[in-house]
Design an enzyme around this catalytic site. Sequence first.
Site, short mmCIF file in Angstrom:
data_model
loop_
_atom_site.label_atom_id
_atom_site.label_comp_id
_atom_site.label_asym_id
_atom_site.label_seq_id
_atom_site.Cartn_x
_atom_site.Cartn_y
_atom_site.Cartn_z
N ASP A 53 -7.07 -3.79 -5.28
CA ASP A 53 -6.73 -2.50 -4.67
C ASP A 53 -5.41 -1.94 -5.19
OD1 ASP A 53 -8.11 -4.47 -3.16
OD2 ASP A 53 -7.99 -3.28 -1.33
N ASP A 55 0.80 -1.23 0.00
CA ASP A 55 0.00 0.00 0.00
C ASP A 55 0.84 1.29 0.00
OD1 ASP A 55 -2.58 -0.97 -0.32
OD2 ASP A 55 -2.69 -1.57 1.78
N1 GLY Z 1 -7.20 -1.41 0.42
C1 GLY Z 1 -7.92 -1.92 1.51
C2 GLY Z 1 -9.33 -1.51 1.56
O1 GLY Z 1 -9.85 -0.95 0.60
O2 GLY Z 1 -9.95 -1.71 2.57
#
Ligand code: GLY
Length: 396
Positions: free
Chosen positions: A173, A113
């Site tokens: 994501d 992330d």
């Molecule tokens: N990227 C994690 C979420 O959207 O919760």
Amino acid sequence: MIRKVTVEEIQKKDEFLATPELTKEELTKAFEECLKQIDLNMEYFKDKFPYSATKQNKYPIIENIEWTDGFWTGMLWLAYEYTKDEKYRELAEKNVDSFLHRVENRIELDHHDLGFLYSLSCVSAYKITGSEKAKRAALLAADKLMERWQEKGEFLQAWGPKDSPEHYRFIIDCMLNIPLLYWASQMTNDPKYKTVAKKHFETSCKYVIRDDASAFHTFYMDPLTGEPSHGATRQGYNDDSSWARGQAWGIYGIPLNIRYTGQTEYIDLYKGMTNYFLNRLPQDNVCYWDLIFNDGSGQSKDSSAAAAAVCGMLEADPFLADNDPDKVVYHKACANILRSLMNNYTSTEHEPGNPILYHGVYSWHSGKGVDEGNIWGDYYYMEAIYRQLKQWNSYW
Ligand code: GLY
């Protein structure tokens, strides 16, 4: 070759087309309500950060250790760009120091992330102020993200140790993490970041999106052969359902990738994902947390997925042909969804620690942030409004 997915007809076409445009007054008022909450939260968080989601509509205060901390800094930068008030810039710059410290010391960064974290906090800072410190932090973050590359299967691994077969997967994501890599190639003239981003994007488009244009949340590859294995969920309702936020990550991720690579041939994939999403909206056009649910299910909405999907539709607009009949439908769907968020998912009563956007879901299975605010919902809501008020040099 780009795979073909179903592109459904948009069922609520007439309803969307009948939606009045958002007025400058509506947008300005909504953005100014965001500023009121930010002002209170600046006092409340000080130089720390909000936890990812609220508890009883109040953000717990944390150190810079979560995957979500960049959203708060991104909101400060949007507030600064809108008002030019130095107080926002000062706190955002303090946050940048914290992000540099975090990446230099590799604090809680063993995941993918890095884009969510560093595009919004540091790429933004560099674009707005020219800060070399912010640029250095964002480039270090891009290097850290590159460490998650798996050659066998050609993807960036989401979570867990790289040598562990049970973690040999990527997730939808990550479409929002890879813009950091495209930007890093632009900054350094080194194509390696872009090569990885593009390959990851292509792998994602091949496997994590189903034939009906809905998305798996996560997709496993075979660690021995690199061949596709199977889709599975972590945050969606089940392996076969479409987690609303995952669908939104695709709706936003595809046009972001098109912006950096010029691969407009992916627009049908975008349209498939967007139409699938629009066709599963409830009466007020703010999605439930998984698209398997609709009115009468008793489940919670995920306002954050709605806000992210709106940003995706706004991002995609320039890549749609002028004679594409869905272009104007998407434009009006944005107005419809955003107005619904403004009227029913925000408040004009503000207390320290409150979210801006109410009624999101972080993680239903683990019971985190269910029917609560979350910080990315606040961020995407602001971004969606800001984009329609000002020219915006995207942080992504
Ligand atoms: N990227 C994690 C979420 O959207 O919760």
